[in-house]
Scaffold this motif. Sequence first.
Motif, mmCIF file in Angstrom:
data_model
loop_
_atom_site.group_PDB
_atom_site.id
_atom_site.type_symbol
_atom_site.label_atom_id
_atom_site.label_comp_id
_atom_site.label_asym_id
_atom_site.label_seq_id
_atom_site.Cartn_x
_atom_site.Cartn_y
_atom_site.Cartn_z
ATOM 1 N N GLU A 24 -15.279 -11.178 29.339
ATOM 2 C CA GLU A 24 -15.626 -12.482 29.480
ATOM 3 C C GLU A 24 -17.090 -12.633 28.919
ATOM 4 O O GLU A 24 -17.674 -13.905 28.956
ATOM 5 C CB GLU A 24 -15.532 -12.999 31.066
ATOM 6 C CG GLU A 24 -16.302 -12.375 31.905
ATOM 7 C CD GLU A 24 -15.755 -12.619 33.369
ATOM 8 O OE1 GLU A 24 -16.747 -12.627 34.268
ATOM 9 O OE2 GLU A 24 -14.625 -12.829 33.894
ATOM 10 N N GLU A 25 -17.941 -11.585 29.113
ATOM 11 C CA GLU A 25 -19.384 -11.819 28.674
ATOM 12 C C GLU A 25 -19.267 -12.402 27.078
ATOM 13 O O GLU A 25 -20.159 -12.892 26.482
ATOM 14 C CB GLU A 25 -19.996 -10.377 28.591
ATOM 15 C CG GLU A 25 -19.834 -9.555 27.674
ATOM 16 C CD GLU A 25 -20.645 -8.296 27.624
ATOM 17 O OE1 GLU A 25 -22.086 -8.483 27.783
ATOM 18 O OE2 GLU A 25 -20.244 -7.118 27.503
ATOM 19 N N GLY A 26 -18.397 -12.102 26.378
ATOM 20 C CA GLY A 26 -18.222 -12.983 25.240
ATOM 21 C C GLY A 26 -18.336 -14.325 25.168
ATOM 22 O O GLY A 26 -18.564 -15.094 24.060
ATOM 23 N N MET A 27 -18.293 -15.102 26.325
ATOM 24 C CA MET A 27 -18.530 -16.414 26.559
ATOM 25 C C MET A 27 -19.824 -16.670 26.132
ATOM 26 O O MET A 27 -20.129 -17.849 26.005
ATOM 27 C CB MET A 27 -17.985 -16.887 27.697
ATOM 28 C CG MET A 27 -16.517 -16.928 27.952
ATOM 29 S SD MET A 27 -15.538 -17.622 26.707
ATOM 30 C CE MET A 27 -15.769 -19.266 27.293
ATOM 31 N N ARG A 28 -20.758 -15.886 26.435
ATOM 32 C CA ARG A 28 -21.963 -16.096 26.224
ATOM 33 C C ARG A 28 -22.451 -16.739 24.728
ATOM 34 O O ARG A 28 -21.949 -16.102 23.949
ATOM 35 C CB ARG A 28 -23.038 -15.070 26.640
ATOM 36 C CG ARG A 28 -23.134 -15.021 28.019
ATOM 37 C CD ARG A 28 -24.388 -14.108 28.278
ATOM 38 N NE ARG A 28 -24.208 -13.583 29.849
ATOM 39 C CZ ARG A 28 -23.771 -12.374 30.134
ATOM 40 N NH1 ARG A 28 -23.473 -11.560 29.362
ATOM 41 N NH2 ARG A 28 -23.643 -12.086 31.483
#
Length: 200
Positions: free
Chosen positions: A45-49
Amino acid sequence: MEKVKITQKKADAIEYLLKVRGWSRESIALGEIKRDAQWVDGTPEEGMRGFLDEELLKALYIGYEAEPEFKENDWVTDIKTGKIARIDHRGYDGELAWVDDDEKNFFDSPRHSTPSEIAEEKERRFFAEHGREPWELKKNDILNDRRENCTVTIAKVIDKEVMTVLFTNGDWEFYNNIVEDSDWRVACFADKRLDVKTNE
């Protein structure tokens, strides 16, 4: 409307939230746009940044295409300049491919290089390491003929434009156009030879 292009990391984050976490598109959009969501480092989910609001909405409601992934040592071609290089230890950050090019540190619009582009760049680099243009040959260079499995010495460069050379090998000599004949390989450049004077 056209699908938006996003990084593979962003695509993985959307898929993770939709399929693994069970979020709806609306909750993903609201969580990101309102900045309520706390994306956990080290998880998909850190790819949402780094999503722009419009980019995220298009990806969620119109669709998206994941850009190709690049990794260290991949050969890439810069779409804008046509230059070819290899991705170095700094890698690809989703926007810039950090490369081992002498003139540019990075390509901002990379694509994977084709096999023929890679071969051409490797050949260019090989000759450049010896201070020459591709297939710039000189007197006393030694070439290997892979068809005949023999080595020959260049006695004279007849035509530099089409790289026609005169070879000698013992008692015989012949002419050949090197550039059009892919069976030739450089065995030794004249300036690396220890058995001849190269200042002629």
